[in-house]
Write a protein that holds these residues in place. Structure first.
Motif, PDB file in Angstrom:
ATOM      1  N   TYR A 198     -24.847 -46.725   3.854  1.00 24.10           N
ATOM      2  CA  TYR A 198     -23.645 -46.312   4.581  1.00 24.10           C
ATOM      3  C   TYR A 198     -22.395 -46.966   3.996  1.00 24.10           C
ATOM      4  CZ  TYR A 198     -26.746 -44.265   8.045  1.00 24.10           C
ATOM      5  OH  TYR A 198     -27.701 -43.495   8.651  1.00 24.10           O
ATOM      6  N   ALA A 199     -22.538 -48.206   3.502  1.00 23.35           N
ATOM      7  CA  ALA A 199     -21.402 -48.864   2.862  1.00 23.35           C
ATOM      8  C   ALA A 199     -20.979 -48.106   1.601  1.00 23.35           C
ATOM      9  CB  ALA A 199     -21.756 -50.313   2.519  1.00 23.35           C
TER      10      ALA A 199
ATOM     11  N   ASN B  31     -21.429 -44.888   1.077  1.00 25.57           N
ATOM     12  CA  ASN B  31     -20.753 -43.677   1.546  1.00 25.57           C
ATOM     13  C   ASN B  31     -19.289 -43.955   1.861  1.00 25.57           C
ATOM     14  OD1 ASN B  31     -23.169 -42.342   1.358  1.00 25.57           O
ATOM     15  ND2 ASN B  31     -23.552 -42.237   3.557  1.00 25.57           N
ATOM     16  N   LEU B  32     -19.047 -45.066   2.545  1.00 28.35           N
ATOM     17  CA  LEU B  32     -17.682 -45.420   2.941  1.00 28.35           C
ATOM     18  C   LEU B  32     -16.806 -45.705   1.725  1.00 28.35           C
ATOM     19  CD1 LEU B  32     -15.618 -46.152   5.166  1.00 28.35           C
ATOM     20  CD2 LEU B  32     -16.551 -48.481   5.123  1.00 28.35           C
ATOM     21  N   LEU B  33     -17.343 -46.462   0.774  1.00 29.99           N
ATOM     22  CA  LEU B  33     -16.540 -46.892  -0.362  1.00 29.99           C
ATOM     23  C   LEU B  33     -16.341 -45.789  -1.396  1.00 29.99           C
ATOM     24  CD1 LEU B  33     -18.110 -50.437  -0.887  1.00 29.99           C
ATOM     25  CD2 LEU B  33     -15.882 -49.910   0.102  1.00 29.99           C
TER      26      LEU B  33
ATOM     27  N   PHE C  78     -15.527 -41.634   1.263  1.00 31.49           N
ATOM     28  CA  PHE C  78     -14.557 -41.505   2.352  1.00 31.49           C
ATOM     29  C   PHE C  78     -13.138 -41.467   1.800  1.00 31.49           C
ATOM     30  CE2 PHE C  78     -12.022 -43.467   5.857  1.00 31.49           C
ATOM     31  CZ  PHE C  78     -12.130 -42.399   6.726  1.00 31.49           C
ATOM     32  N   ASN C  79     -12.365 -40.454   2.218  1.00 26.94           N
ATOM     33  CA  ASN C  79     -10.995 -40.309   1.730  1.00 26.94           C
ATOM     34  C   ASN C  79      -9.963 -40.401   2.847  1.00 26.94           C
ATOM     35  OD1 ASN C  79     -11.194 -37.872   3.080  1.00 26.94           O
ATOM     36  ND2 ASN C  79     -11.375 -36.630   1.211  1.00 26.94           N
TER      37      ASN C  79
ATOM     38  N   TRP D 247     -14.806 -38.118   8.032  1.00 25.25           N
ATOM     39  CA  TRP D 247     -15.641 -39.104   8.713  1.00 25.25           C
ATOM     40  C   TRP D 247     -17.117 -38.749   8.651  1.00 25.25           C
ATOM     41  CZ3 TRP D 247     -13.728 -43.665  10.072  1.00 25.25           C
ATOM     42  CH2 TRP D 247     -12.343 -43.780  10.228  1.00 25.25           C
TER      43      TRP D 247
ATOM     44  N   ASP E 218     -18.801 -37.625   6.261  1.00 23.99           N
ATOM     45  CA  ASP E 218     -19.424 -38.010   4.997  1.00 23.99           C
ATOM     46  C   ASP E 218     -19.950 -39.442   5.023  1.00 23.99           C
ATOM     47  OD1 ASP E 218     -18.652 -35.533   4.242  1.00 23.99           O
ATOM     48  OD2 ASP E 218     -17.520 -36.147   2.471  1.00 23.99           O
ATOM     49  N   ILE E 219     -19.395 -40.275   5.890  1.00 23.65           N
ATOM     50  CA  ILE E 219     -19.886 -41.651   5.987  1.00 23.65           C
ATOM     51  C   ILE E 219     -21.344 -41.666   6.430  1.00 23.65           C
ATOM     52  CG2 ILE E 219     -19.588 -43.870   7.182  1.00 23.65           C
ATOM     53  CD1 ILE E 219     -16.635 -43.290   7.366  1.00 23.65           C
TER      54      ILE E 219
END
Length: 253
Positions: free
Chosen positions: A104-105, A107-109, A112-113, A117, A119-120
């Protein structure tokens, strides 16, 4: 086979073949993510494009099978160190949780644009590995070896019908990839972990005996050949979210 072990200590011994396959898996992963950059667009659907695409799809089976191998070797090493089975299960579950959280980290880094949300919470290969370790930790510790074969084939077969399951919310994303974004839902990708456990138990039992490891390879050879022949009986469609039967049998073989 004399180079199969690199240390004289029975605890924490690294096996060359496992590290080699990790490297092969990384190469496959690079091919999978970059094959369409190496060829002109007209060749992507040609023989070279299809070949590199197929090689790339083998990255996930290699990594997931090696997860099963690593879990089994870890169980063997922890028992040698004197840990109880319950402690080993808890340690594996914590390890799986950390890997899933790293997913998940990432995905966030990476994805995520600021506005996407959803996509996280995409369920990708790290999430599949992490949750797979958590779910199969008791099997790695307490499951008899014979049970790994029906578990492996059952999960692979269940994946052929996964898209028919109607599951609520994020549970559906995790298990069968509907709804939501799921590149590696548990069905049927999870089948490769018990397959790795089968091999890992043989490596754990005979890791210091090169002749026994040769016999293990010969014993697994006919099983692999049966799976390869079986894969030819199904339509040769490459699976993605739900790997098709031909691909599952071929990659297991």
């Amino acid at each position: 086979m004399q180079s199969v072990r690199t240390s004289s200590s029975p605890v924490g011994t690294r096996l060359d073949i496992v590290d080699i396959l990790r490297g092969v898996g990384l190469l496959f992963m690079v091919v999978d993510h970059a094959y369409d950059w190496w060829l002109v667009e007209a060749e992507n659907n040609g023989p070279w494009g299809r070949t590199t695409e197929f090689i790339g799809t083998l990255a996930a089976p290699v990594f997931l099978a090696l997860v099963g191998v690593s879990m089994t070797l870890a169980v063997d090493s922890r028992r040698t160190q004197g840990m109880s089975d319950r402690q080993i299960v808890r340690k594996l579950i914590r390890r799986g949780l950390v890997i899933a959280l790293w997913g998940y980290a990432v995905n966030l880094l990476v994805f995520f644009n600021g506005g996407n949300w959803s996509d996280i919470f995409a369920f990708d290969v790290l999430h599949c590995i992490g949750l797979g370790i958590m779910l199969l930790a008791p099997v790695a510790v307490w499951g008899p070896t014979w049970s790994l074969y029906p578990l492996m084939l059952g999960l692979g077969w269940a994946g052929q019908y996964a898209d028919r399951l109607a599951l609520p919310g994020y549970l559906g994303t995790v298990i069968n990839g509907r709804p939501g974004i799921a590149y590696f839902p548990l069905l049927s990708w999870l089948c490769y972990i018990p397959a790795g456990m089968v091999w890992g138990r043989g490596l754990a039992r005979w890791r210091g005996d090169a002749r026994a490891l040769d016999r293990l390879a010969l014993a697994l050879l006919p099983i692999g050949l049966v799976l390869l022949v079986g894969s030819s009986l199904f339509p040769p469609t490459i699976g993605y979210r739900h790997p098709q039967a031909a691909f599952v049998l071929f990659s297991l073989g």
